[in-house]
Design a protein around this motif. Structure first.
Motif, PDB file in Angstrom:
ATOM      1  N   PRO A 373       0.779  -1.259   0.145  1.00 10.91           N
ATOM      2  CA  PRO A 373       0.077  -0.022   0.053  1.00 10.91           C
ATOM      3  C   PRO A 373       0.803   1.293   0.113  1.00 10.91           C
ATOM      4  O   PRO A 373       1.903   1.153   0.545  1.00 10.91           O
ATOM      5  CB  PRO A 373      -0.811  -0.153   1.291  1.00 10.91           C
ATOM      6  CG  PRO A 373       0.213  -0.891   1.975  1.00 10.91           C
ATOM      7  CD  PRO A 373       0.870  -1.856   1.163  1.00 10.91           C
ATOM      8  N   GLY A 374       0.347   2.410  -0.518  1.00 10.42           N
ATOM      9  CA  GLY A 374       0.828   3.550  -0.476  1.00 10.42           C
ATOM     10  C   GLY A 374       0.184   4.834  -0.161  1.00 10.42           C
ATOM     11  O   GLY A 374      -1.167   4.645  -0.353  1.00 10.42           O
ATOM     12  N   LEU A 375       0.720   5.813   0.149  1.00 13.82           N
ATOM     13  CA  LEU A 375      -0.119   7.026   0.303  1.00 13.82           C
ATOM     14  C   LEU A 375       0.923   8.260  -0.114  1.00 13.82           C
ATOM     15  O   LEU A 375       1.803   8.430   0.671  1.00 13.82           O
ATOM     16  CB  LEU A 375      -0.567   7.079   1.953  1.00 13.82           C
ATOM     17  CG  LEU A 375      -1.759   8.267   2.313  1.00 13.82           C
ATOM     18  CD1 LEU A 375      -1.877   8.048   3.774  1.00 13.82           C
ATOM     19  CD2 LEU A 375      -1.351   9.675   1.984  1.00 13.82           C
ATOM     20  N   TYR A 376       0.520   8.722  -1.379  1.00  9.24           N
ATOM     21  CA  TYR A 376       1.277   9.854  -1.874  1.00  9.24           C
ATOM     22  C   TYR A 376       0.659  11.306  -1.911  1.00  9.24           C
ATOM     23  O   TYR A 376      -0.496  11.366  -2.102  1.00  9.24           O
ATOM     24  CB  TYR A 376       1.762   9.242  -3.251  1.00  9.24           C
ATOM     25  CG  TYR A 376       2.336   7.881  -3.436  1.00  9.24           C
ATOM     26  CD1 TYR A 376       3.538   7.448  -3.071  1.00  9.24           C
ATOM     27  CD2 TYR A 376       1.353   6.766  -3.511  1.00  9.24           C
ATOM     28  CE1 TYR A 376       4.046   6.193  -2.960  1.00  9.24           C
ATOM     29  CE2 TYR A 376       1.778   5.527  -3.543  1.00  9.24           C
ATOM     30  CZ  TYR A 376       3.287   5.334  -3.457  1.00  9.24           C
ATOM     31  OH  TYR A 376       3.453   3.964  -3.561  1.00  9.24           O
ATOM     32  N   PHE A 377       1.372  12.199  -1.942  1.00  4.64           N
ATOM     33  CA  PHE A 377       1.157  13.420  -2.373  1.00  4.64           C
ATOM     34  C   PHE A 377       1.560  13.833  -3.746  1.00  4.64           C
ATOM     35  O   PHE A 377       2.814  14.579  -3.807  1.00  4.64           O
ATOM     36  CB  PHE A 377       1.747  14.522  -1.069  1.00  4.64           C
ATOM     37  CG  PHE A 377       1.309  13.960   0.128  1.00  4.64           C
ATOM     38  CD1 PHE A 377       0.149  14.083   0.650  1.00  4.64           C
ATOM     39  CD2 PHE A 377       2.321  13.302   1.019  1.00  4.64           C
ATOM     40  CE1 PHE A 377      -0.355  13.494   1.998  1.00  4.64           C
ATOM     41  CE2 PHE A 377       1.806  12.811   2.184  1.00  4.64           C
ATOM     42  CZ  PHE A 377       0.429  12.754   2.721  1.00  4.64           C
ATOM     43  N   ILE A 378       1.000  13.410  -4.713  1.00  5.51           N
ATOM     44  CA  ILE A 378       1.291  13.824  -5.870  1.00  5.51           C
ATOM     45  C   ILE A 378       0.613  15.047  -6.539  1.00  5.51           C
ATOM     46  O   ILE A 378      -0.584  14.941  -6.922  1.00  5.51           O
ATOM     47  CB  ILE A 378       1.249  12.316  -6.784  1.00  5.51           C
ATOM     48  CG1 ILE A 378       1.847  11.367  -6.163  1.00  5.51           C
ATOM     49  CG2 ILE A 378       1.609  12.732  -8.353  1.00  5.51           C
ATOM     50  CD1 ILE A 378       1.365   9.990  -6.937  1.00  5.51           C
ATOM     51  N   PRO A 379       1.259  16.129  -6.890  1.00  2.00           N
ATOM     52  CA  PRO A 379       0.549  17.482  -7.270  1.00  2.00           C
ATOM     53  C   PRO A 379      -0.228  16.910  -8.394  1.00  2.00           C
ATOM     54  O   PRO A 379      -1.476  17.686  -8.447  1.00  2.00           O
ATOM     55  CB  PRO A 379       1.645  18.249  -7.708  1.00  2.00           C
ATOM     56  CG  PRO A 379       2.818  17.995  -6.980  1.00  2.00           C
ATOM     57  CD  PRO A 379       2.769  16.270  -6.888  1.00  2.00           C
ATOM     58  N   SER A 380       0.213  16.116  -9.527  1.00  2.00           N
ATOM     59  CA  SER A 380      -0.497  16.129 -10.628  1.00  2.00           C
ATOM     60  C   SER A 380      -1.630  15.488 -10.328  1.00  2.00           C
ATOM     61  O   SER A 380      -2.915  15.543 -11.281  1.00  2.00           O
ATOM     62  CB  SER A 380       0.133  15.507 -11.690  1.00  2.00           C
ATOM     63  OG  SER A 380       0.514  14.266 -11.425  1.00  2.00           O
ATOM     64  N   LEU A 381      -1.841  14.622  -9.454  1.00  2.00           N
ATOM     65  CA  LEU A 381      -3.229  13.915  -8.841  1.00  2.00           C
ATOM     66  C   LEU A 381      -4.286  14.669  -8.118  1.00  2.00           C
ATOM     67  O   LEU A 381      -5.415  14.664  -8.158  1.00  2.00           O
ATOM     68  CB  LEU A 381      -2.959  12.489  -8.622  1.00  2.00           C
ATOM     69  CG  LEU A 381      -2.213  11.496  -9.459  1.00  2.00           C
ATOM     70  CD1 LEU A 381      -2.060  10.441  -8.842  1.00  2.00           C
ATOM     71  CD2 LEU A 381      -2.776  11.474 -10.722  1.00  2.00           C
ATOM     72  N   LEU A 382      -3.484  15.458  -7.148  1.00  2.00           N
ATOM     73  CA  LEU A 382      -4.203  16.058  -5.919  1.00  2.00           C
ATOM     74  C   LEU A 382      -4.978  17.597  -6.579  1.00  2.00           C
ATOM     75  O   LEU A 382      -5.796  17.853  -6.229  1.00  2.00           O
ATOM     76  CB  LEU A 382      -3.332  16.378  -5.014  1.00  2.00           C
ATOM     77  CG  LEU A 382      -3.038  15.203  -4.272  1.00  2.00           C
ATOM     78  CD1 LEU A 382      -2.078  15.469  -3.040  1.00  2.00           C
ATOM     79  CD2 LEU A 382      -4.247  14.428  -3.451  1.00  2.00           C
ATOM     80  N   GLU A 383      -4.021  18.320  -7.567  1.00  3.02           N
ATOM     81  CA  GLU A 383      -4.479  19.504  -7.986  1.00  3.02           C
ATOM     82  C   GLU A 383      -5.975  19.474  -8.490  1.00  3.02           C
ATOM     83  O   GLU A 383      -6.838  20.377  -8.169  1.00  3.02           O
ATOM     84  CB  GLU A 383      -3.469  19.929  -8.830  1.00  3.02           C
ATOM     85  CG  GLU A 383      -3.512  21.573  -8.772  1.00  3.02           C
ATOM     86  CD  GLU A 383      -3.489  22.277  -7.595  1.00  3.02           C
ATOM     87  OE1 GLU A 383      -2.362  21.779  -6.553  1.00  3.02           O
ATOM     88  OE2 GLU A 383      -3.864  23.159  -7.234  1.00  3.02           O
ATOM     89  N   PRO A 384      -6.270  18.441  -9.464  1.00  4.07           N
ATOM     90  CA  PRO A 384      -7.512  18.417  -9.998  1.00  4.07           C
ATOM     91  C   PRO A 384      -8.665  18.281  -8.965  1.00  4.07           C
ATOM     92  O   PRO A 384      -9.871  18.570  -9.222  1.00  4.07           O
ATOM     93  CB  PRO A 384      -7.674  17.223 -10.730  1.00  4.07           C
ATOM     94  CG  PRO A 384      -6.206  16.934 -11.123  1.00  4.07           C
ATOM     95  CD  PRO A 384      -5.287  17.538 -10.090  1.00  4.07           C
ATOM     96  N   LEU A 385      -8.132  17.392  -7.639  1.00  2.00           N
ATOM     97  CA  LEU A 385      -9.197  17.321  -6.783  1.00  2.00           C
ATOM     98  C   LEU A 385      -9.378  18.524  -6.120  1.00  2.00           C
ATOM     99  O   LEU A 385     -10.575  19.200  -5.700  1.00  2.00           O
ATOM    100  CB  LEU A 385      -8.971  16.240  -5.687  1.00  2.00           C
ATOM    101  CG  LEU A 385      -9.028  14.688  -6.060  1.00  2.00           C
ATOM    102  CD1 LEU A 385      -8.621  13.916  -4.915  1.00  2.00           C
ATOM    103  CD2 LEU A 385     -10.516  14.505  -6.163  1.00  2.00           C
ATOM    104  N   LEU A 386      -8.379  19.289  -5.655  1.00 10.21           N
ATOM    105  CA  LEU A 386      -8.378  20.242  -4.772  1.00 10.21           C
ATOM    106  C   LEU A 386      -9.330  21.453  -5.702  1.00 10.21           C
ATOM    107  O   LEU A 386      -9.877  22.261  -5.200  1.00 10.21           O
ATOM    108  CB  LEU A 386      -7.152  20.804  -4.599  1.00 10.21           C
ATOM    109  CG  LEU A 386      -6.248  20.054  -3.487  1.00 10.21           C
ATOM    110  CD1 LEU A 386      -4.751  20.272  -3.628  1.00 10.21           C
ATOM    111  CD2 LEU A 386      -6.757  20.403  -2.289  1.00 10.21           C
ATOM    112  N   THR A 387      -8.980  21.494  -7.039  1.00  9.06           N
ATOM    113  CA  THR A 387      -9.817  22.645  -7.667  1.00  9.06           C
ATOM    114  C   THR A 387     -11.259  22.261  -8.308  1.00  9.06           C
ATOM    115  O   THR A 387     -11.829  22.905  -9.004  1.00  9.06           O
ATOM    116  CB  THR A 387      -8.882  23.169  -8.835  1.00  9.06           C
ATOM    117  OG1 THR A 387      -8.560  21.895  -9.811  1.00  9.06           O
ATOM    118  CG2 THR A 387      -7.687  23.644  -8.475  1.00  9.06           C
TER     119      THR A 387
END
Ligand code: GLY
Ligand code: MN
Ligand code: MN
Length: 430
Positions: A373-387
């Motif tokens: 298992p992993g838990l990452y902070f990947i800008p290209s995946l999180l940015e669309p969620l955040l916006t």
């Protein structure tokens, strides 16, 4: 287990393969199978070769990871014929074969030629290996149904294979300890790699895969492939995914370490490790591997809520809305053997909610899998969620802070036993 015990098991392994291969060949109408060990291709426009990695079926029989241009002939009712290429060459050294008990099970010949060995008495010959090395060899090349049946012989590991995978774990764990200590002492990615290599006594070219060594935000690139030679001003996190090849068999282990003073990241790391223990405990005969993957997403949802990274959504919604997928975009693992991503994992394609899952089988005794298992902070995946429309459920401030730690992955190698599982990695650490 002692070296001599492993060598004794190898003889049984070869006998088991003879039975499995004969069955597959007879069912497909072949009375001869020629396997090429492979050879490193030359680089285009140059006189340098690429790094050699042996072909899976050849490794499955012999464990000889360094022998290029070798051939193995399997015939029902005959000892396998192993032909090793030993040219007279003053540019390169020739690999020697130290006598071992399994050699008695083979007819062993040495050849100065790269050509396939000559033999007769075979009517229906299949030849498998890198197609570029099979030109001019008579027979049916890489026939699909036979190759699929041979892949199937690798799904259930023999006692010998499990012993080799266990040893590959012991060797790699020493490297992971050295890597962690180097990181905590302020080493760069480059020097952490050297510490890993020194402790494992393994050249990079012999490793089952390029060691992934990411400090700080580099830990958030799943297969980060560079090594910074400089230490960053502050070492916040280390993710190292690295293995060892032992007699052809691979370990594939990931550990993440929090830097000094990284309380939040360290708490997440502990939470993910607790989840990883529970996922490893799920490994047992009859369990659908995809269910372990799905359970990972549920566990991650709980962890993201508890850490205050996501709020105002229940765990089911977080999974259904793809929030957990943004933090954990890969599959929970794969088969492990003479290839890191061992063959025959996907008799059926992965479901749409787990597109990158490399293993879609029901677990059975003798299978060896990774749980990662992993838990990452990947800008290209999180940015669309955040916006996007769900952005207000995410804690941007906290995410921004943690992004500099990159991410977490924890990966163990686990055997499915008759009654449950055996975790080779934790066993090696204890
Ligand atoms: N080391 C690659 C993987 O974990 O699958
Ligand atoms: Mn890995
Ligand atoms: Mn893996």
């Amino acid at each position: 287990m002692s070296e001599s015990e492993r060598l004794a098991l190898q003889v049984e392994h070869v006998k088991a393969l003879q039975g499995r291969y004969e069955e597959a060949m007879v069912a497909q109408g072949y009375d001869g199978l020629l396997i090429s060990s492979g050879a490193a291709p030359m680089q285009y426009g140059d006189d340098q070769g690429w790094t050699f990695q042996g072909y899976g079926p050849f490794l499955h029989w012999t464990g000889l990871a360094g022998f290029e241009h070798a051939w193995l002939l399997i015939r029902p009712g005959h000892k396998p014929l192993l032909s090793l290429y030993q040219p007279v060459d003053f540019w390169h050294a020739t690999l020697e074969l130290t006598p071992e008990p399994w050699h008695q099970e083979f007819q062993l010949v040495f050849s100065e030629s790269r050509e396939a060995p000559e033999f007769d008495g075979v009517n229906q010959l299949a030849v498998i290996g890198d197609p570029s090395l099979l030109t001019g060899v008579p027979g049916s090349h890489n026939p699909e149904p036979l190759c699929a049946a041979l892949d199937e012989t690798r799904v259930h590991k023999t006692a010998y294979e499990i012993a080799c995978l266990a040893k590959a774990n012991v060797l790699a764990v020493a490297g992971h300890r050295a890597a962690r200590d180097a990181f905590l002492a302020g080493a760069s990615e480059f020097d952490i790699n050297l510490a890993y290599q020194q402790a494992t006594r393994q050249r990079e070219a012999q490793a089952p895969y390029h060691s992934i060594i990411g400090v700080n935000e580099h830990a958030g690139t799943l297969h980060y492939q560079y090594y910074d030679t400089a230490t960053p001003p502050k070492s916040r996190s280390l993710l190292i995914d690295a293995g060892v090849r032992y007699r052809g068999y691979c370990s594939d282990i990931t550990r993440t370490t929090a830097g000094v003073g990284e309380g939040r990241f360290s708490a997440l790391l502990q939470g993910l490790e607790q989840l990883q223990f529970r996922l490893c405990d799920m490994v047992a005969p009859g369990v659908e591997y995809v269910d372990i993957h799905r359970r990972t997403h549920q566990g991650l949802a709980a962890l993201l809520s508890a850490a205050g990274l996501v709020s105002g959504l229940d765990e089911e919604e977080m999974v259904a809305e793809g929030i957990t997928r943004a933090f954990f975009p890969h599959g929970i693992g794969h088969f492990l053997g003479v290839q890191v991503h061992d063959v025959a994992g996907k008799p059926v394609p992965p479901p749409s909610d787990a597109p990158f899952l490399r293993l879609t089988r029901t677990l059975e005794p003798g299978m060896v899998v990774t749980i990662e298992p992993g838990l990452y902070f990947i800008p290209s995946l999180l940015e669309p969620l955040l916006t996007g429309p769900l952005g207000h459920h995410l804690n941007r401030e906290l995410l921004d802070e943690l992004q500099g730690c990159g991410g977490i992955r924890i990966e163990d190698n686990v055997v499915v036993t008759d009654t449950g599982n055996r975790n080779l990695t934790r066993e090696a650490e204890s």
